[in-house]
Design a protein around this motif. Structure first.
Motif, short mmCIF file in Angstrom:
data_model
loop_
_atom_site.label_atom_id
_atom_site.label_comp_id
_atom_site.label_asym_id
_atom_site.label_seq_id
_atom_site.Cartn_x
_atom_site.Cartn_y
_atom_site.Cartn_z
N ALA A 3 0.82 -1.21 0.00
CA ALA A 3 0.00 0.00 0.00
C ALA A 3 0.86 1.26 0.00
O ALA A 3 0.56 2.23 -0.72
N TYR A 4 1.92 1.27 0.79
CA TYR A 4 2.79 2.44 0.83
C TYR A 4 3.46 2.66 -0.53
O TYR A 4 3.51 3.79 -1.04
N GLN A 5 3.97 1.58 -1.11
CA GLN A 5 4.58 1.68 -2.43
C GLN A 5 3.59 2.25 -3.43
O GLN A 5 3.92 3.15 -4.23
N ALA A 6 2.36 1.74 -3.42
CA ALA A 6 1.36 2.17 -4.40
C ALA A 6 1.01 3.66 -4.25
O ALA A 6 0.96 4.40 -5.23
N LEU A 7 0.79 4.08 -3.01
CA LEU A 7 0.33 5.45 -2.79
C LEU A 7 1.44 6.48 -2.91
O LEU A 7 1.22 7.58 -3.45
N HIS A 8 2.63 6.15 -2.44
CA HIS A 8 3.68 7.17 -2.36
C HIS A 8 4.76 7.02 -3.42
O HIS A 8 5.15 8.00 -4.04
N TRP A 9 5.25 5.83 -3.66
CA TRP A 9 6.31 5.68 -4.65
C TRP A 9 5.76 5.70 -6.07
O TRP A 9 6.44 6.15 -6.98
N LEU A 10 4.54 5.20 -6.26
CA LEU A 10 3.98 5.14 -7.61
C LEU A 10 3.01 6.29 -7.87
O LEU A 10 3.13 6.99 -8.87
N ALA A 11 2.05 6.50 -6.99
CA ALA A 11 1.02 7.52 -7.22
C ALA A 11 1.41 8.90 -6.73
O ALA A 11 0.75 9.89 -7.07
N ASN A 12 2.46 8.99 -5.91
CA ASN A 12 2.91 10.29 -5.39
C ASN A 12 1.75 11.06 -4.78
O ASN A 12 1.47 12.22 -5.12
N ASP A 43 -4.62 14.72 -14.74
CA ASP A 43 -3.35 14.37 -14.11
C ASP A 43 -3.51 13.30 -13.03
O ASP A 43 -2.66 13.17 -12.14
N GLY A 44 -4.57 12.52 -13.14
CA GLY A 44 -4.78 11.44 -12.18
C GLY A 44 -3.79 10.30 -12.37
O GLY A 44 -3.19 10.15 -13.44
N ARG A 45 -3.63 9.51 -11.31
CA ARG A 45 -2.69 8.39 -11.33
C ARG A 45 -3.43 7.09 -11.03
O ARG A 45 -4.07 6.98 -9.98
N LEU A 46 -3.33 6.15 -11.95
CA LEU A 46 -3.94 4.84 -11.79
C LEU A 46 -2.85 3.83 -11.45
O LEU A 46 -1.86 3.71 -12.19
N VAL A 47 -3.01 3.12 -10.34
CA VAL A 47 -2.05 2.09 -9.94
C VAL A 47 -2.74 0.74 -10.02
O VAL A 47 -3.71 0.48 -9.30
N GLN A 48 -2.28 -0.11 -10.92
CA GLN A 48 -2.85 -1.44 -11.14
C GLN A 48 -2.02 -2.46 -10.39
O GLN A 48 -0.86 -2.69 -10.70
N LEU A 49 -2.63 -3.09 -9.38
CA LEU A 49 -1.91 -4.04 -8.54
C LEU A 49 -2.30 -5.49 -8.79
O LEU A 49 -1.61 -6.40 -8.31
N ALA A 50 -3.39 -5.72 -9.49
CA ALA A 50 -3.82 -7.09 -9.80
C ALA A 50 -4.84 -7.02 -10.91
O ALA A 50 -5.31 -5.93 -11.29
#
Length: 329
Positions: free
Chosen positions: A130-139, A232-239
């Motif tokens: 979750a941290y990776q997705a929100l902060h490292w990827l989605a900023n 400028d939205g960010r989509l993070v696909q995890l599965a």
């Protein structure tokens, strides 16, 4: 040759293929620690691997289990930060469903005082993801709107808690019986994906759209995700639980909103990447965890001899939060 008991899958297939028997006990390599496991937790990847659809990375144990908590009982010759007797939890490439598991020393987190083995076992995979997705990827920025699909899942509830630490507005999708779990994790808005269309509900909640979308479903949600996202939205696909092939995708829609798309799995990341992630999460989240401001949501705790039952519960999507297997009472 020392042995231990572990959950094994001799023939890929349904949960009945899970059995516990003696296998060789692992010895830590110079950069590893060995943990006497008290508890481990289920992840969706375990069910895929059990069916033969998600082989472990090269060099990883072929037994299941991507996280575990317990006491270090041996350390490799190059390890200086950990010692036998330390209470820890760890991110694993596999092997957590066992009496002993080895972990890269850089992928280990200390278990704060007052945190029990059940909560510790359920922490690493979901909070690191979750941290990776929100902060490292989605900023993620403070005050932004985050749409989290599978909001009652382990990663979903962890992402909600992390987002709320940054005063984000969280919209969670889940079946109606799981909405209380989402709200308890901090979601201000919930959507019943079985009876409501999130593409209609999100615009009613926020006019500008979702700044960040965390998605586990995949193809069936892709176009609607783009529809409800802000510029400028960010989509993070995890599965891709619902499918991986998107039909009739419009690149123009992505371009019009300047959408940033990230796709990620944590298990296949390099050891160096995981070590950096663990270091950052320890620095940022340890204090919140010890203070009780964040915690994994526990669905159920089962003795590990009931591992087949636990897998059936996950595959039926009956769980809200983490299913934990207790290895030692």
């Amino acid at each position: 040759m020392p042995t231990m008991r572990a959950v094994v899958v001799d023939t890929p297939g349904d949960p009945d293929q899970l059995t516990i028997r003696d296998i060789e006990r692992p010895e830590p390599k110079p950069h590893e620690v060995r943990i006497r496991v008290q508890a481990t937790a289920l992840n969706r990847a375990d069910t895929y691997q059990r069916r033969g659809h998600y082989p472990p990375p090269e060099g990883a144990p072929d037994t299941l289990g991507l996280e575990a908590a317990g006491t270090i009982d041996a350390v490799g010759t190059d390890v200086i930060d950990w010692a036998p007797g330390d209470r820890v939890c760890a991110l694993l490439p596999g092997g957590g469903y066992a009496e002993y598991a080895v972990a890269h020393a850089g992928h280990v987190l200390p278990v704060p005082n007052g945190i029990d083995w059940i909560q510790a076992a359920a922490f690493p995979e979901v909070f690191l993801t979750a941290y990776q997705a929100l902060h490292w990827l989605a900023n993620l920025n403070e005050g932004e709107t985050v749409l989290i699909h599978a909001g009652a899942s382990g990663v979903g509830t962890a992402a909600t808690q992390i987002a709320r630490l940054h005063d984000a507005i969280v919209i969670a999708t889940a079946s109606a019986p799981k909405h209380d779990i989402c709200r308890e994790a901090g979601a201000q808005h919930t959507i019943d994906y079985e009876n409501e269309d999130f593409a209609e509900r999100v615009p009613a909640i926020t006019e500008h759209g979702a700044d960040v979308v965390i998605d586990f479903v995949g193809a069936p949600y892709f176009n609607r995700n783009i529809e409800v996202m802000a510029t400028d939205g960010r989509l993070v696909q995890l599965a891709t639980m619902g499918g991986s092939t998107v039909n009739d995708m419009s690149l123009r829609a992505l371009m019009a909103k300047r959408i940033h798309m990230h796709a990620s799995t944590l298990r296949s990341r390099s050891d160096a990447y995981k070590t950096r992630l663990v270091q950052v999460v320890r620095a940022v989240l340890d204090g919140y965890w010890e203070a009780g401001r964040i915690a994994p949501v526990i669905d159920s705790v089962m003795d590990w001899t009931r591992v087949a039952e636990a897998h059936r519960r996950m595959e039926a999507n009956a769980n809200a939060g983490k299913i934990v297997l207790q290895v030692e009472a």
